[in-house]
Design a protein around this motif. Structure first.
Motif, PDB file in Angstrom:
ATOM      1  N   ASP A  49       0.825  -1.210   0.000  1.00 21.16           N
ATOM      2  CA  ASP A  49       0.000   0.000   0.000  1.00 21.16           C
ATOM      3  C   ASP A  49       0.861   1.263   0.000  1.00 21.16           C
ATOM      4  O   ASP A  49       0.574   2.220  -0.717  1.00 21.16           O
ATOM      5  CB  ASP A  49      -0.942   0.016   1.197  1.00 21.16           C
ATOM      6  CG  ASP A  49      -2.025  -1.051   1.113  1.00 21.16           C
ATOM      7  OD1 ASP A  49      -2.242  -1.605   0.014  1.00 21.16           O
ATOM      8  OD2 ASP A  49      -2.641  -1.340   2.165  1.00 21.16           O
ATOM      9  N   ALA A  50       1.920   1.267   0.818  1.00 23.44           N
ATOM     10  CA  ALA A  50       2.806   2.435   0.900  1.00 23.44           C
ATOM     11  C   ALA A  50       3.522   2.668  -0.425  1.00 23.44           C
ATOM     12  O   ALA A  50       3.667   3.815  -0.872  1.00 23.44           O
ATOM     13  CB  ALA A  50       3.820   2.254   2.030  1.00 23.44           C
ATOM     14  N   LEU A  51       3.971   1.591  -1.070  1.00 21.48           N
ATOM     15  CA  LEU A  51       4.662   1.736  -2.352  1.00 21.48           C
ATOM     16  C   LEU A  51       3.710   2.157  -3.467  1.00 21.48           C
ATOM     17  O   LEU A  51       4.045   2.993  -4.302  1.00 21.48           O
ATOM     18  CB  LEU A  51       5.357   0.423  -2.720  1.00 21.48           C
ATOM     19  CG  LEU A  51       6.543   0.027  -1.845  1.00 21.48           C
ATOM     20  CD1 LEU A  51       7.034  -1.360  -2.217  1.00 21.48           C
ATOM     21  CD2 LEU A  51       7.668   1.051  -1.974  1.00 21.48           C
ATOM     22  N   LYS A  52       2.532   1.576  -3.462  1.00 12.88           N
ATOM     23  CA  LYS A  52       1.553   1.845  -4.516  1.00 12.88           C
ATOM     24  C   LYS A  52       1.054   3.286  -4.484  1.00 12.88           C
ATOM     25  O   LYS A  52       0.954   3.948  -5.510  1.00 12.88           O
ATOM     26  CB  LYS A  52       0.375   0.882  -4.365  1.00 12.88           C
ATOM     27  CG  LYS A  52      -0.710   1.037  -5.387  1.00 12.88           C
ATOM     28  CD  LYS A  52      -1.785  -0.005  -5.136  1.00 12.88           C
ATOM     29  CE  LYS A  52      -3.038   0.287  -5.925  1.00 12.88           C
ATOM     30  NZ  LYS A  52      -4.096  -0.673  -5.600  1.00 12.88           N
ATOM     31  N   SER A  53       0.747   3.761  -3.296  1.00 15.57           N
ATOM     32  CA  SER A  53       0.158   5.095  -3.165  1.00 15.57           C
ATOM     33  C   SER A  53       1.172   6.186  -2.825  1.00 15.57           C
ATOM     34  O   SER A  53       0.819   7.362  -2.800  1.00 15.57           O
ATOM     35  CB  SER A  53      -0.940   5.077  -2.104  1.00 15.57           C
ATOM     36  OG  SER A  53      -0.392   4.746  -0.842  1.00 15.57           O
ATOM     37  N   GLY A  54       2.413   5.791  -2.531  1.00  6.21           N
ATOM     38  CA  GLY A  54       3.435   6.778  -2.182  1.00  6.21           C
ATOM     39  C   GLY A  54       3.237   7.388  -0.810  1.00  6.21           C
ATOM     40  O   GLY A  54       3.716   8.480  -0.538  1.00  6.21           O
ATOM     41  N   THR A  55       2.535   6.668   0.061  1.00  4.56           N
ATOM     42  CA  THR A  55       2.282   7.167   1.411  1.00  4.56           C
ATOM     43  C   THR A  55       3.322   6.619   2.387  1.00  4.56           C
ATOM     44  O   THR A  55       4.299   6.004   1.993  1.00  4.56           O
ATOM     45  CB  THR A  55       0.870   6.768   1.888  1.00  4.56           C
ATOM     46  OG1 THR A  55       0.762   5.344   1.841  1.00  4.56           O
ATOM     47  CG2 THR A  55      -0.197   7.389   1.001  1.00  4.56           C
ATOM     48  N   VAL A  56       3.067   6.798   3.646  1.00  3.59           N
ATOM     49  CA  VAL A  56       3.980   6.382   4.707  1.00  3.59           C
ATOM     50  C   VAL A  56       3.705   4.930   5.112  1.00  3.59           C
ATOM     51  O   VAL A  56       2.549   4.534   5.259  1.00  3.59           O
ATOM     52  CB  VAL A  56       3.810   7.313   5.933  1.00  3.59           C
ATOM     53  CG1 VAL A  56       4.616   6.825   7.114  1.00  3.59           C
ATOM     54  CG2 VAL A  56       4.210   8.730   5.571  1.00  3.59           C
ATOM     55  N   LEU A  57       4.786   4.155   5.275  1.00  2.00           N
ATOM     56  CA  LEU A  57       4.681   2.798   5.819  1.00  2.00           C
ATOM     57  C   LEU A  57       4.590   2.927   7.325  1.00  2.00           C
ATOM     58  O   LEU A  57       5.447   3.554   7.950  1.00  2.00           O
ATOM     59  CB  LEU A  57       5.893   1.960   5.429  1.00  2.00           C
ATOM     60  CG  LEU A  57       6.013   0.597   6.113  1.00  2.00           C
ATOM     61  CD1 LEU A  57       4.851  -0.308   5.725  1.00  2.00           C
ATOM     62  CD2 LEU A  57       7.340  -0.049   5.766  1.00  2.00           C
ATOM     63  N   ARG A  58       3.561   2.349   7.923  1.00  2.00           N
ATOM     64  CA  ARG A  58       3.340   2.437   9.370  1.00  2.00           C
ATOM     65  C   ARG A  58       3.348   1.029   9.946  1.00  2.00           C
ATOM     66  O   ARG A  58       2.515   0.205   9.582  1.00  2.00           O
ATOM     67  CB  ARG A  58       2.002   3.099   9.672  1.00  2.00           C
ATOM     68  CG  ARG A  58       1.714   3.255  11.147  1.00  2.00           C
ATOM     69  CD  ARG A  58       0.322   3.869  11.349  1.00  2.00           C
ATOM     70  NE  ARG A  58       0.087   4.239  12.718  1.00  2.00           N
ATOM     71  CZ  ARG A  58      -0.330   3.398  13.669  1.00  2.00           C
ATOM     72  NH1 ARG A  58      -0.555   2.131  13.387  1.00  2.00           N
ATOM     73  NH2 ARG A  58      -0.526   3.822  14.899  1.00  2.00           N
ATOM     74  N   LEU A  59       4.301   0.750  10.841  1.00  2.00           N
ATOM     75  CA  LEU A  59       4.390  -0.536  11.523  1.00  2.00           C
ATOM     76  C   LEU A  59       4.433  -0.293  13.024  1.00  2.00           C
ATOM     77  O   LEU A  59       4.892   0.752  13.485  1.00  2.00           O
ATOM     78  CB  LEU A  59       5.645  -1.298  11.088  1.00  2.00           C
ATOM     79  CG  LEU A  59       5.744  -1.646   9.603  1.00  2.00           C
ATOM     80  CD1 LEU A  59       7.117  -2.238   9.283  1.00  2.00           C
ATOM     81  CD2 LEU A  59       4.650  -2.609   9.202  1.00  2.00           C
ATOM     82  N   VAL A  60       3.969  -1.274  13.797  1.00  2.00           N
ATOM     83  CA  VAL A  60       3.964  -1.181  15.257  1.00  2.00           C
ATOM     84  C   VAL A  60       4.830  -2.305  15.798  1.00  2.00           C
ATOM     85  O   VAL A  60       4.660  -3.465  15.417  1.00  2.00           O
ATOM     86  CB  VAL A  60       2.526  -1.306  15.813  1.00  2.00           C
ATOM     87  CG1 VAL A  60       2.522  -1.215  17.325  1.00  2.00           C
ATOM     88  CG2 VAL A  60       1.631  -0.231  15.208  1.00  2.00           C
ATOM     89  N   ASP A  61       5.781  -1.964  16.694  1.00  2.00           N
ATOM     90  CA  ASP A  61       6.630  -3.005  17.263  1.00  2.00           C
ATOM     91  C   ASP A  61       5.971  -3.644  18.478  1.00  2.00           C
ATOM     92  O   ASP A  61       4.869  -3.255  18.884  1.00  2.00           O
ATOM     93  CB  ASP A  61       8.039  -2.486  17.574  1.00  2.00           C
ATOM     94  CG  ASP A  61       8.112  -1.551  18.770  1.00  2.00           C
ATOM     95  OD1 ASP A  61       7.081  -1.326  19.441  1.00  2.00           O
ATOM     96  OD2 ASP A  61       9.212  -1.056  19.060  1.00  2.00           O
ATOM     97  N   ARG A  62       6.633  -4.639  19.066  1.00  2.00           N
ATOM     98  CA  ARG A  62       6.061  -5.386  20.191  1.00  2.00           C
ATOM     99  C   ARG A  62       5.824  -4.536  21.426  1.00  2.00           C
ATOM    100  O   ARG A  62       5.000  -4.862  22.267  1.00  2.00           O
ATOM    101  CB  ARG A  62       6.981  -6.550  20.559  1.00  2.00           C
ATOM    102  CG  ARG A  62       6.875  -7.674  19.587  1.00  2.00           C
ATOM    103  CD  ARG A  62       7.413  -8.937  20.170  1.00  2.00           C
ATOM    104  NE  ARG A  62       7.060 -10.025  19.273  1.00  2.00           N
ATOM    105  CZ  ARG A  62       7.817 -11.060  19.048  1.00  2.00           C
ATOM    106  NH1 ARG A  62       8.979 -11.161  19.647  1.00  2.00           N
ATOM    107  NH2 ARG A  62       7.426 -11.994  18.225  1.00  2.00           N
TER     108      ARG A  62
END
Length: 74
Positions: A31-44
């Protein structure tokens, strides 16, 4: 699971442990690559990692972490 993120023009990679599934991570990256938006991940620990999609060099998704033994056990 361990996730390593390579960022363009940066010599160090971002490494985090996440409880998200590989499929969730792949979808977020796509999604981030396709739309050029921010990759959002949450760690443990609940920290949020934000990386601009345009700066992603690579994503390495490790296998699920097995139960540890000794002092490193979480």
């Amino acid at each position: 699971m361990e996730i390593k993120i390579g960022v363009l023009h940066t010599s160090r990679e971002i490494t985090l442990e996440s409880d998200q599934t590989p499929e969730e991570i792949e979808q977020a990256v796509a999604d981030a690559l396709k739309s050029g938006t921010v990759l959002r991940l949450v760690d443990r620990k609940g920290s949020v990692i934000l990386v601009p999609g345009a700066t992603l060099a690579y994503i390495e998704i490790g296998s699920q972490r097995k139960g540890g033994v000794g002092f490193g056990q979480l």
